[in-house]
Design a protein around this motif. Sequence first.
Motif, PDB file in Angstrom:
ATOM      1  N   VAL A 167       0.843  -1.206   0.000  1.00 41.96           N
ATOM      2  CA  VAL A 167       0.000   0.000   0.000  1.00 41.96           C
ATOM      3  C   VAL A 167       0.877   1.254   0.000  1.00 41.96           C
ATOM      4  O   VAL A 167       0.576   2.245  -0.671  1.00 41.96           O
ATOM      5  N   GLN A 168       1.978   1.173   0.700  1.00 40.18           N
ATOM      6  CA  GLN A 168       2.899   2.316   0.717  1.00 40.18           C
ATOM      7  C   GLN A 168       3.405   2.624  -0.705  1.00 40.18           C
ATOM      8  O   GLN A 168       3.514   3.773  -1.108  1.00 40.18           O
ATOM      9  N   ARG A 169       3.718   1.568  -1.469  1.00 49.14           N
ATOM     10  CA  ARG A 169       4.241   1.763  -2.835  1.00 49.14           C
ATOM     11  C   ARG A 169       3.156   2.080  -3.840  1.00 49.14           C
ATOM     12  O   ARG A 169       3.312   2.922  -4.698  1.00 49.14           O
ATOM     13  N   PHE A 170       2.093   1.287  -3.788  1.00 47.15           N
ATOM     14  CA  PHE A 170       1.107   1.321  -4.883  1.00 47.15           C
ATOM     15  C   PHE A 170      -0.241   1.892  -4.477  1.00 47.15           C
ATOM     16  O   PHE A 170      -1.139   1.979  -5.303  1.00 47.15           O
ATOM     17  N   GLY A 171      -0.419   2.224  -3.221  1.00 51.15           N
ATOM     18  CA  GLY A 171      -1.745   2.636  -2.756  1.00 51.15           C
ATOM     19  C   GLY A 171      -2.674   1.431  -2.754  1.00 51.15           C
ATOM     20  O   GLY A 171      -2.228   0.278  -2.718  1.00 51.15           O
ATOM     21  N   THR A 172      -3.987   1.708  -2.825  1.00 52.95           N
ATOM     22  CA  THR A 172      -4.954   0.605  -2.780  1.00 52.95           C
ATOM     23  C   THR A 172      -5.481   0.280  -4.182  1.00 52.95           C
ATOM     24  O   THR A 172      -6.521  -0.362  -4.326  1.00 52.95           O
ATOM     25  N   GLY A 173      -4.765   0.713  -5.205  1.00 57.14           N
ATOM     26  CA  GLY A 173      -5.147   0.370  -6.581  1.00 57.14           C
ATOM     27  C   GLY A 173      -4.523  -0.967  -6.975  1.00 57.14           C
ATOM     28  O   GLY A 173      -3.375  -1.247  -6.636  1.00 57.14           O
ATOM     29  N   ILE A 174      -5.327  -1.780  -7.661  1.00 57.65           N
ATOM     30  CA  ILE A 174      -4.829  -3.071  -8.141  1.00 57.65           C
ATOM     31  C   ILE A 174      -4.813  -3.024  -9.670  1.00 57.65           C
ATOM     32  O   ILE A 174      -5.837  -2.779 -10.314  1.00 57.65           O
ATOM     33  N   TYR A 175      -3.649  -3.233 -10.242  1.00 55.21           N
ATOM     34  CA  TYR A 175      -3.531  -3.203 -11.706  1.00 55.21           C
ATOM     35  C   TYR A 175      -4.250  -4.388 -12.339  1.00 55.21           C
ATOM     36  O   TYR A 175      -4.240  -5.499 -11.783  1.00 55.21           O
ATOM     37  N   VAL A 176      -4.840  -4.135 -13.514  1.00 64.34           N
ATOM     38  CA  VAL A 176      -5.521  -5.230 -14.230  1.00 64.34           C
ATOM     39  C   VAL A 176      -4.828  -5.473 -15.579  1.00 64.34           C
ATOM     40  O   VAL A 176      -4.455  -4.524 -16.273  1.00 64.34           O
ATOM     41  N   ARG A 177      -4.665  -6.724 -15.917  1.00 65.45           N
ATOM     42  CA  ARG A 177      -4.053  -7.123 -17.199  1.00 65.45           C
ATOM     43  C   ARG A 177      -5.014  -8.075 -17.895  1.00 65.45           C
ATOM     44  O   ARG A 177      -5.447  -9.072 -17.288  1.00 65.45           O
ATOM     45  N   GLY A 178      -5.327  -7.801 -19.130  1.00 58.49           N
ATOM     46  CA  GLY A 178      -6.239  -8.687 -19.862  1.00 58.49           C
ATOM     47  C   GLY A 178      -5.469  -9.885 -20.428  1.00 58.49           C
ATOM     48  O   GLY A 178      -4.532  -9.718 -21.214  1.00 58.49           O
ATOM     49  N   ASN A 193      -0.574  -7.197  -6.059  1.00 55.52           N
ATOM     50  CA  ASN A 193      -1.105  -5.909  -6.520  1.00 55.52           C
ATOM     51  C   ASN A 193      -1.523  -5.924  -7.990  1.00 55.52           C
ATOM     52  O   ASN A 193      -1.635  -4.874  -8.614  1.00 55.52           O
ATOM     53  N   VAL A 194      -1.761  -7.111  -8.531  1.00 57.83           N
ATOM     54  CA  VAL A 194      -2.162  -7.260  -9.931  1.00 57.83           C
ATOM     55  C   VAL A 194      -3.212  -8.366 -10.010  1.00 57.83           C
ATOM     56  O   VAL A 194      -3.103  -9.361  -9.288  1.00 57.83           O
ATOM     57  N   VAL A 195      -4.204  -8.195 -10.887  1.00 60.49           N
ATOM     58  CA  VAL A 195      -5.060  -9.337 -11.244  1.00 60.49           C
ATOM     59  C   VAL A 195      -5.159  -9.387 -12.768  1.00 60.49           C
ATOM     60  O   VAL A 195      -4.989  -8.370 -13.446  1.00 60.49           O
ATOM     61  N   MET A 196      -5.424 -10.568 -13.273  1.00 62.55           N
ATOM     62  CA  MET A 196      -5.383 -10.766 -14.734  1.00 62.55           C
ATOM     63  C   MET A 196      -6.696 -11.375 -15.232  1.00 62.55           C
ATOM     64  O   MET A 196      -6.781 -12.579 -15.447  1.00 62.55           O
ATOM     65  N   PRO A 197      -7.719 -10.536 -15.430  1.00 66.82           N
ATOM     66  CA  PRO A 197      -8.995 -11.089 -15.913  1.00 66.82           C
ATOM     67  C   PRO A 197      -8.855 -11.730 -17.292  1.00 66.82           C
ATOM     68  O   PRO A 197      -8.068 -11.264 -18.124  1.00 66.82           O
ATOM     69  N   ASN A 198      -9.627 -12.791 -17.488  1.00 67.26           N
ATOM     70  CA  ASN A 198      -9.545 -13.539 -18.743  1.00 67.26           C
ATOM     71  C   ASN A 198     -10.263 -12.797 -19.861  1.00 67.26           C
ATOM     72  O   ASN A 198     -11.412 -12.398 -19.728  1.00 67.26           O
ATOM     73  N   LEU A 199      -9.544 -12.634 -20.964  1.00 64.72           N
ATOM     74  CA  LEU A 199     -10.049 -11.882 -22.108  1.00 64.72           C
ATOM     75  C   LEU A 199     -10.139 -12.776 -23.344  1.00 64.72           C
ATOM     76  O   LEU A 199     -10.417 -12.318 -24.455  1.00 64.72           O
ATOM     77  N   SER A 200      -9.911 -14.073 -23.170  1.00 61.29           N
ATOM     78  CA  SER A 200      -9.961 -14.994 -24.312  1.00 61.29           C
ATOM     79  C   SER A 200     -11.412 -15.145 -24.769  1.00 61.29           C
ATOM     80  O   SER A 200     -12.332 -14.990 -23.956  1.00 61.29           O
ATOM     81  N   PRO A 201     -11.647 -15.485 -26.052  1.00 60.08           N
ATOM     82  CA  PRO A 201     -13.019 -15.733 -26.487  1.00 60.08           C
ATOM     83  C   PRO A 201     -13.649 -16.828 -25.627  1.00 60.08           C
ATOM     84  O   PRO A 201     -12.984 -17.818 -25.295  1.00 60.08           O
TER      85      PRO A 201
END
Length: 349
Positions: A43-54, A290-298
Amino acid sequence: MKELVNRLARDHSLDANEYHKLIQDCDESTFDYLRKKAVAISVQRFGTGIYVRGLIEISSFCRNNCRYCGLRCENRTAERYRLSDDEILSCCDIGYDAGLRTFVLQGGEDVAFTDERLVSLVCRIKERYSDVAITLSLGERSMVSYKQLYAAGASRYLLRHEAASQELYSYLHPDNMSLQNRLSCIENLKAIGYQVGMGMMIGVPGQTVDHLVEDLLLMKEYNPHMIGIGPFIPHRETSFASASPGDLRQTLILLSIVRLMFPDALVPATTALSTLDAEGRKQGVLSGANVVMPNLSPADVRDKYSIYNNKLSIGAASVECMNLLEQELNSIGYQIDYSRGDYKTYGNE
Ligand code: SAM
Ligand code: SF4
Protein backbone atom coordinates in the motif's frame (compact mmCIF):
# COMPACT_ATOMS: atom_id res chain seq x y z
CA MET A 1 9.81 -14.99 14.34
CA LYS A 2 8.54 -11.40 14.29
CA GLU A 3 12.11 -10.23 14.38
CA LEU A 4 12.73 -12.20 11.17
CA VAL A 5 9.75 -10.58 9.50
CA ASN A 6 10.88 -7.13 10.63
CA ARG A 7 14.34 -7.75 9.25
CA LEU A 8 12.94 -8.99 5.95
CA ALA A 9 10.78 -5.87 5.72
CA ARG A 10 13.77 -3.67 6.47
CA ASP A 11 16.54 -5.36 4.46
CA HIS A 12 14.40 -7.14 1.82
CA SER A 13 16.53 -10.21 2.29
CA LEU A 14 17.28 -13.04 4.71
CA ASP A 15 19.68 -15.96 4.58
CA ALA A 16 18.65 -19.45 3.47
CA ASN A 17 18.14 -20.80 7.00
CA GLU A 18 16.00 -17.83 7.91
CA TYR A 19 13.75 -18.21 4.87
CA HIS A 20 13.45 -21.88 5.71
CA LYS A 21 12.39 -21.12 9.26
CA LEU A 22 9.88 -18.49 8.16
CA ILE A 23 8.20 -20.91 5.73
CA GLN A 24 8.44 -24.03 7.88
CA ASP A 25 7.60 -22.63 11.32
CA CYS A 26 5.09 -19.95 10.35
CA ASP A 27 2.55 -20.12 13.19
CA GLU A 28 -0.72 -18.18 13.10
CA SER A 29 0.58 -15.02 14.72
CA THR A 30 3.65 -14.93 12.44
CA PHE A 31 1.39 -15.55 9.43
CA ASP A 32 -0.82 -12.58 10.36
CA TYR A 33 2.16 -10.35 11.06
CA LEU A 34 3.93 -11.33 7.82
CA ARG A 35 0.84 -10.58 5.74
CA LYS A 36 0.20 -7.26 7.51
CA LYS A 37 3.77 -6.16 6.82
CA ALA A 38 3.48 -7.24 3.17
CA VAL A 39 0.21 -5.35 2.74
CA ALA A 40 1.68 -2.27 4.43
CA ILE A 41 4.63 -2.13 2.05
CA SER A 42 2.41 -2.80 -0.96
CA VAL A 43 0.00 0.00 0.00
CA GLN A 44 2.90 2.32 0.72
CA ARG A 45 4.24 1.76 -2.83
CA PHE A 46 1.11 1.32 -4.88
CA GLY A 47 -1.75 2.64 -2.76
CA THR A 48 -4.95 0.60 -2.78
CA GLY A 49 -5.15 0.37 -6.58
CA ILE A 50 -4.83 -3.07 -8.14
CA TYR A 51 -3.53 -3.20 -11.71
CA VAL A 52 -5.52 -5.23 -14.23
CA ARG A 53 -4.05 -7.12 -17.20
CA GLY A 54 -6.24 -8.69 -19.86
CA LEU A 55 -5.16 -12.29 -20.41
CA ILE A 56 -5.55 -13.60 -23.95
CA GLU A 57 -4.78 -17.31 -24.26
CA ILE A 58 -3.72 -17.38 -27.88
CA SER A 59 -2.99 -21.09 -28.37
CA SER A 60 -3.38 -24.40 -26.57
CA PHE A 61 -0.88 -26.15 -28.85
CA CYS A 62 2.42 -26.86 -27.15
CA ARG A 63 5.51 -28.71 -28.33
CA ASN A 64 6.64 -29.25 -24.74
CA ASN A 65 5.73 -31.97 -22.32
CA CYS A 66 6.01 -30.46 -18.83
CA ARG A 67 4.76 -33.13 -16.43
CA TYR A 68 2.43 -30.83 -14.49
CA CYS A 69 0.59 -29.14 -17.36
CA GLY A 70 -2.61 -30.18 -19.15
CA LEU A 71 -1.37 -28.61 -22.39
CA ARG A 72 1.63 -30.96 -22.56
CA CYS A 73 2.01 -32.41 -26.05
CA GLU A 74 1.49 -35.99 -24.89
CA ASN A 75 -1.98 -35.19 -23.63
CA ARG A 76 -3.84 -36.59 -26.63
CA THR A 77 -7.23 -35.75 -25.13
CA ALA A 78 -6.53 -32.01 -24.99
CA GLU A 79 -8.66 -29.94 -27.32
CA ARG A 80 -6.30 -27.75 -29.26
CA TYR A 81 -7.11 -24.33 -30.70
CA ARG A 82 -5.17 -21.44 -32.10
CA LEU A 83 -6.63 -17.92 -32.31
CA SER A 84 -6.32 -16.02 -35.57
CA ASP A 85 -4.71 -12.59 -35.53
CA ASP A 86 -8.12 -11.03 -36.11
CA GLU A 87 -9.58 -12.93 -33.17
CA ILE A 88 -6.75 -11.70 -30.96
CA LEU A 89 -7.31 -8.13 -32.14
CA SER A 90 -11.03 -8.49 -31.33
CA CYS A 91 -10.09 -9.55 -27.81
CA CYS A 92 -7.95 -6.40 -27.55
CA ASP A 93 -10.90 -4.29 -28.76
CA ILE A 94 -13.10 -5.74 -26.03
CA GLY A 95 -10.36 -5.30 -23.43
CA TYR A 96 -9.61 -1.73 -24.48
CA ASP A 97 -13.30 -0.82 -24.27
CA ALA A 98 -13.40 -2.33 -20.80
CA GLY A 99 -10.56 0.02 -19.82
CA LEU A 100 -7.64 -2.41 -19.89
CA ARG A 101 -4.27 -0.99 -20.91
CA THR A 102 -2.16 -4.15 -20.72
CA PHE A 103 -2.71 -7.24 -22.82
CA VAL A 104 -0.97 -10.47 -21.93
CA LEU A 105 -0.61 -12.86 -24.87
CA GLN A 106 -0.06 -16.28 -23.35
CA GLY A 107 0.09 -19.72 -24.86
CA GLY A 108 1.80 -23.03 -25.24
CA GLU A 109 4.99 -23.15 -27.30
CA ASP A 110 3.12 -23.29 -30.58
CA VAL A 111 5.45 -23.49 -33.59
CA ALA A 112 2.77 -21.87 -35.76
CA PHE A 113 3.46 -18.61 -33.95
CA THR A 114 6.61 -17.85 -35.89
CA ASP A 115 8.61 -14.70 -35.25
CA GLU A 116 7.20 -13.21 -38.42
CA ARG A 117 3.62 -13.83 -37.40
CA LEU A 118 4.08 -12.60 -33.83
CA VAL A 119 5.96 -9.48 -34.91
CA SER A 120 3.15 -8.60 -37.29
CA LEU A 121 0.56 -9.27 -34.57
CA VAL A 122 2.36 -7.12 -31.98
CA CYS A 123 2.72 -4.31 -34.55
CA ARG A 124 -0.97 -4.47 -35.39
CA ILE A 125 -1.97 -4.24 -31.73
CA LYS A 126 0.39 -1.30 -31.15
CA GLU A 127 -0.85 0.47 -34.30
CA ARG A 128 -4.41 0.18 -33.08
CA TYR A 129 -3.67 1.00 -29.45
CA SER A 130 -0.41 2.87 -29.06
CA ASP A 131 -1.00 3.45 -25.33
CA VAL A 132 -1.19 -0.21 -24.27
CA ALA A 133 1.55 -2.40 -22.88
CA ILE A 134 1.98 -5.81 -24.47
CA THR A 135 3.17 -8.65 -22.30
CA LEU A 136 4.15 -11.96 -23.85
CA SER A 137 4.14 -15.33 -22.12
CA LEU A 138 4.99 -17.74 -24.88
CA GLY A 139 7.80 -19.76 -23.40
CA GLU A 140 11.39 -20.24 -24.51
CA ARG A 141 12.40 -18.56 -27.75
CA SER A 142 15.69 -17.47 -29.30
CA MET A 143 17.48 -14.23 -28.49
CA VAL A 144 16.76 -13.09 -32.05
CA SER A 145 13.07 -13.75 -31.57
CA TYR A 146 12.90 -11.90 -28.25
CA LYS A 147 14.75 -8.95 -29.82
CA GLN A 148 12.40 -8.74 -32.79
CA LEU A 149 9.35 -8.87 -30.56
CA TYR A 150 10.73 -6.16 -28.32
CA ALA A 151 11.46 -3.97 -31.34
CA ALA A 152 7.89 -4.57 -32.52
CA GLY A 153 6.53 -3.18 -29.26
CA ALA A 154 6.27 -5.96 -26.67
CA SER A 155 7.80 -4.66 -23.46
CA ARG A 156 7.14 -7.34 -20.84
CA TYR A 157 7.68 -11.09 -20.76
CA LEU A 158 6.50 -13.66 -18.25
CA LEU A 159 8.71 -16.72 -18.05
CA ARG A 160 8.48 -18.45 -14.71
CA HIS A 161 11.71 -20.23 -13.86
CA GLU A 162 9.46 -23.03 -12.44
CA ALA A 163 12.12 -24.54 -10.15
CA ALA A 164 15.52 -23.19 -9.13
CA SER A 165 16.63 -26.64 -8.05
CA GLN A 166 18.27 -28.57 -10.85
CA GLU A 167 16.97 -31.79 -9.36
CA LEU A 168 13.35 -30.61 -9.11
CA TYR A 169 13.46 -28.95 -12.53
CA SER A 170 14.59 -32.23 -14.10
CA TYR A 171 11.91 -34.19 -12.28
CA LEU A 172 9.19 -31.86 -13.61
CA HIS A 173 10.38 -31.63 -17.19
CA PRO A 174 11.43 -34.00 -19.96
CA ASP A 175 15.11 -34.37 -20.81
CA ASN A 176 14.99 -31.95 -23.72
CA MET A 177 14.18 -29.06 -21.38
CA SER A 178 16.76 -27.60 -19.05
CA LEU A 179 16.93 -25.12 -16.21
CA GLN A 180 20.03 -23.73 -17.86
CA ASN A 181 18.14 -22.84 -21.02
CA ARG A 182 15.24 -21.41 -19.04
CA LEU A 183 17.61 -19.13 -17.13
CA SER A 184 19.51 -18.07 -20.20
CA CYS A 185 16.17 -17.04 -21.76
CA ILE A 186 15.44 -14.96 -18.66
CA GLU A 187 18.89 -13.38 -18.88
CA ASN A 188 18.39 -12.60 -22.57
CA LEU A 189 15.03 -10.99 -21.91
CA LYS A 190 16.53 -8.82 -19.19
CA ALA A 191 19.48 -7.84 -21.35
CA ILE A 192 17.15 -6.72 -24.14
CA GLY A 193 15.26 -4.47 -21.75
CA TYR A 194 12.00 -6.32 -21.13
CA GLN A 195 10.27 -6.12 -17.78
CA VAL A 196 10.62 -9.76 -16.86
CA GLY A 197 8.48 -12.05 -14.74
CA MET A 198 9.76 -15.13 -12.93
CA GLY A 199 8.04 -17.45 -10.50
CA MET A 200 6.99 -20.94 -9.58
CA MET A 201 4.08 -23.06 -8.49
CA ILE A 202 3.61 -23.85 -4.82
CA GLY A 203 3.11 -27.49 -3.88
CA VAL A 204 4.11 -29.07 -7.16
CA PRO A 205 4.96 -32.79 -6.62
CA GLY A 206 8.50 -33.26 -5.35
CA GLN A 207 8.84 -29.71 -4.03
CA THR A 208 10.21 -29.23 -0.51
CA VAL A 209 10.72 -26.15 1.64
CA ASP A 210 14.41 -26.30 0.67
CA HIS A 211 13.38 -26.00 -2.98
CA LEU A 212 11.26 -22.94 -2.20
CA VAL A 213 14.21 -21.36 -0.43
CA GLU A 214 16.30 -21.98 -3.55
CA ASP A 215 13.57 -20.27 -5.59
CA LEU A 216 13.68 -17.21 -3.36
CA LEU A 217 17.48 -17.00 -3.52
CA LEU A 218 17.48 -17.38 -7.29
CA MET A 219 14.91 -14.63 -7.70
CA LYS A 220 16.94 -12.38 -5.41
CA GLU A 221 19.87 -12.91 -7.73
CA TYR A 222 17.84 -12.13 -10.88
CA ASN A 223 15.71 -9.37 -9.37
CA PRO A 224 12.65 -9.80 -11.61
CA HIS A 225 10.12 -7.01 -12.22
CA MET A 226 7.14 -9.33 -11.94
CA ILE A 227 6.68 -12.47 -9.86
CA GLY A 228 4.03 -15.08 -10.60
CA ILE A 229 3.37 -17.44 -7.73
CA GLY A 230 0.34 -19.68 -7.62
CA PRO A 231 -0.63 -23.07 -6.25
CA PHE A 232 -0.04 -26.19 -8.31
CA ILE A 233 -3.39 -27.72 -9.28
CA PRO A 234 -3.45 -31.21 -10.78
CA HIS A 235 -4.71 -31.93 -14.28
CA ARG A 236 -6.54 -35.21 -14.84
CA GLU A 237 -4.56 -36.09 -17.96
CA THR A 238 -1.08 -35.80 -16.47
CA SER A 239 0.98 -38.18 -14.37
CA PHE A 240 0.26 -35.87 -11.42
CA ALA A 241 -3.50 -36.41 -11.76
CA SER A 242 -3.90 -37.77 -8.25
CA ALA A 243 -1.46 -35.39 -6.56
CA SER A 244 -2.80 -32.94 -3.98
CA PRO A 245 -3.08 -29.30 -4.96
CA GLY A 246 -0.78 -26.72 -3.43
CA ASP A 247 -1.71 -25.32 -0.06
CA LEU A 248 -3.48 -21.95 0.13
CA ARG A 249 -1.74 -20.87 3.30
CA GLN A 250 1.71 -21.76 2.02
CA THR A 251 1.02 -19.87 -1.23
CA LEU A 252 0.02 -16.80 0.79
CA ILE A 253 3.15 -17.07 2.93
CA LEU A 254 5.30 -17.12 -0.20
CA LEU A 255 3.41 -14.19 -1.71
CA SER A 256 4.04 -12.13 1.42
CA ILE A 257 7.70 -13.07 1.58
CA VAL A 258 8.13 -12.13 -2.06
CA ARG A 259 6.41 -8.78 -1.50
CA LEU A 260 8.81 -8.00 1.35
CA MET A 261 11.80 -9.12 -0.71
CA PHE A 262 10.75 -7.11 -3.78
CA PRO A 263 8.74 -4.08 -2.66
CA ASP A 264 8.49 -2.64 -6.19
CA ALA A 265 7.56 -5.87 -7.99
CA LEU A 266 4.29 -6.47 -9.79
CA VAL A 267 2.82 -9.54 -8.16
CA PRO A 268 -0.45 -11.04 -9.39
CA ALA A 269 -3.08 -12.80 -7.32
CA THR A 270 -3.14 -15.62 -9.87
CA THR A 271 -6.07 -17.40 -11.46
CA ALA A 272 -4.81 -20.63 -9.88
CA LEU A 273 -5.20 -19.03 -6.46
CA SER A 274 -8.83 -18.10 -7.25
CA THR A 275 -9.44 -21.58 -8.63
CA LEU A 276 -8.05 -23.20 -5.50
CA ASP A 277 -10.17 -21.12 -3.15
CA ALA A 278 -13.19 -18.87 -3.65
CA GLU A 279 -11.49 -16.26 -1.48
CA GLY A 280 -8.13 -16.76 -3.16
CA ARG A 281 -7.99 -13.48 -5.08
CA LYS A 282 -8.87 -11.39 -2.03
CA GLN A 283 -6.50 -13.36 0.17
CA GLY A 284 -3.74 -12.84 -2.40
CA VAL A 285 -4.25 -9.08 -2.32
CA LEU A 286 -4.34 -9.24 1.47
CA SER A 287 -0.94 -10.94 1.33
CA GLY A 288 0.70 -8.26 -0.81
CA ALA A 289 -0.35 -9.00 -4.41
CA ASN A 290 -1.10 -5.91 -6.52
CA VAL A 291 -2.16 -7.26 -9.93
CA VAL A 292 -5.06 -9.34 -11.24
CA MET A 293 -5.38 -10.77 -14.73
CA PRO A 294 -8.99 -11.09 -15.91
CA ASN A 295 -9.54 -13.54 -18.74
CA LEU A 296 -10.05 -11.88 -22.11
CA SER A 297 -9.96 -14.99 -24.31
CA PRO A 298 -13.02 -15.73 -26.49
CA ALA A 299 -15.58 -17.55 -24.32
CA ASP A 300 -15.67 -20.63 -26.57
CA VAL A 301 -11.97 -21.43 -26.13
CA ARG A 302 -11.57 -20.80 -22.41
CA ASP A 303 -12.29 -24.38 -21.37
CA LYS A 304 -9.78 -25.64 -23.91
CA TYR A 305 -6.93 -23.72 -22.33
CA SER A 306 -6.95 -26.36 -19.65
CA ILE A 307 -3.65 -26.13 -17.79
CA TYR A 308 -5.18 -27.67 -14.66
CA ASN A 309 -8.58 -29.01 -13.59
CA ASN A 310 -11.53 -26.59 -13.37
CA LYS A 311 -9.52 -23.49 -14.23
CA LEU A 312 -11.61 -20.45 -13.36
CA SER A 313 -12.47 -18.11 -16.26
CA ILE A 314 -15.83 -16.70 -15.26
CA GLY A 315 -17.15 -14.19 -12.71
CA ALA A 316 -14.59 -11.77 -11.32
CA ALA A 317 -11.89 -13.77 -13.15
CA SER A 318 -13.25 -12.61 -16.52
CA VAL A 319 -13.30 -9.33 -18.37
CA GLU A 320 -17.10 -9.45 -18.73
CA CYS A 321 -17.44 -9.09 -14.99
CA MET A 322 -15.09 -6.25 -14.15
CA ASN A 323 -17.89 -4.83 -12.00
CA LEU A 324 -17.75 -7.97 -9.84
CA LEU A 325 -14.01 -7.63 -9.58
CA GLU A 326 -14.40 -3.98 -8.57
CA GLN A 327 -16.98 -4.94 -5.93
CA GLU A 328 -14.77 -7.71 -4.64
CA LEU A 329 -11.80 -5.38 -4.33
CA ASN A 330 -13.94 -2.63 -2.77
CA SER A 331 -15.07 -5.10 -0.12
CA ILE A 332 -11.49 -5.30 1.17
CA GLY A 333 -10.70 -1.60 0.74
CA TYR A 334 -9.09 -1.73 -2.71
CA GLN A 335 -10.14 -0.69 -6.21
CA ILE A 336 -9.12 -1.40 -9.81
CA ASP A 337 -6.31 0.78 -11.17
CA TYR A 338 -6.76 0.98 -14.94
CA SER A 339 -3.36 2.50 -15.71
CA ARG A 340 -0.66 0.53 -17.54
CA GLY A 341 1.16 -0.11 -14.30
CA ASP A 342 4.71 -0.33 -15.59
CA TYR A 343 7.46 -1.38 -13.24
CA LYS A 344 9.21 1.45 -11.51
CA THR A 345 11.49 1.78 -8.56
CA TYR A 346 10.28 3.91 -5.71
CA GLY A 347 13.65 4.52 -4.09
CA ASN A 348 14.46 3.79 -0.47
CA GLU A 349 11.63 4.08 1.96
N1 SAM B 1 4.02 -22.05 -22.18
C1 SAM B 1 4.43 -20.91 -21.47
C2 SAM B 1 5.34 -21.29 -20.33
O1 SAM B 1 5.34 -22.44 -19.94
O2 SAM B 1 6.05 -20.40 -19.84
C3 SAM B 1 3.28 -20.08 -20.94
C4 SAM B 1 2.02 -20.80 -20.62
S1 SAM B 1 2.12 -21.87 -19.20
C5 SAM B 1 0.54 -22.64 -19.20
C6 SAM B 1 2.01 -20.67 -17.87
C7 SAM B 1 2.29 -21.20 -16.48
O3 SAM B 1 1.28 -22.10 -16.09
C8 SAM B 1 3.56 -21.98 -16.31
O4 SAM B 1 4.65 -21.13 -16.14
C9 SAM B 1 3.27 -22.87 -15.09
O5 SAM B 1 3.93 -22.40 -13.92
C10 SAM B 1 1.75 -22.75 -14.93
N2 SAM B 1 1.13 -24.07 -14.83
C11 SAM B 1 1.25 -25.10 -15.69
N3 SAM B 1 0.62 -26.20 -15.22
C12 SAM B 1 0.09 -25.85 -14.01
C13 SAM B 1 -0.65 -26.55 -13.01
N4 SAM B 1 -0.95 -27.82 -13.17
N5 SAM B 1 -1.01 -25.87 -11.90
C14 SAM B 1 -0.70 -24.56 -11.75
N6 SAM B 1 -0.01 -23.85 -12.65
C15 SAM B 1 0.40 -24.48 -13.77
FE1 SF4 C 1 3.68 -26.02 -22.65
FE2 SF4 C 1 3.95 -24.02 -20.89
FE3 SF4 C 1 2.34 -26.13 -20.38
FE4 SF4 C 1 4.99 -26.49 -20.38
S1 SF4 C 1 3.79 -25.16 -18.95
S2 SF4 C 1 3.48 -27.83 -21.37
S3 SF4 C 1 5.62 -25.07 -21.99
S4 SF4 C 1 2.08 -24.62 -21.96
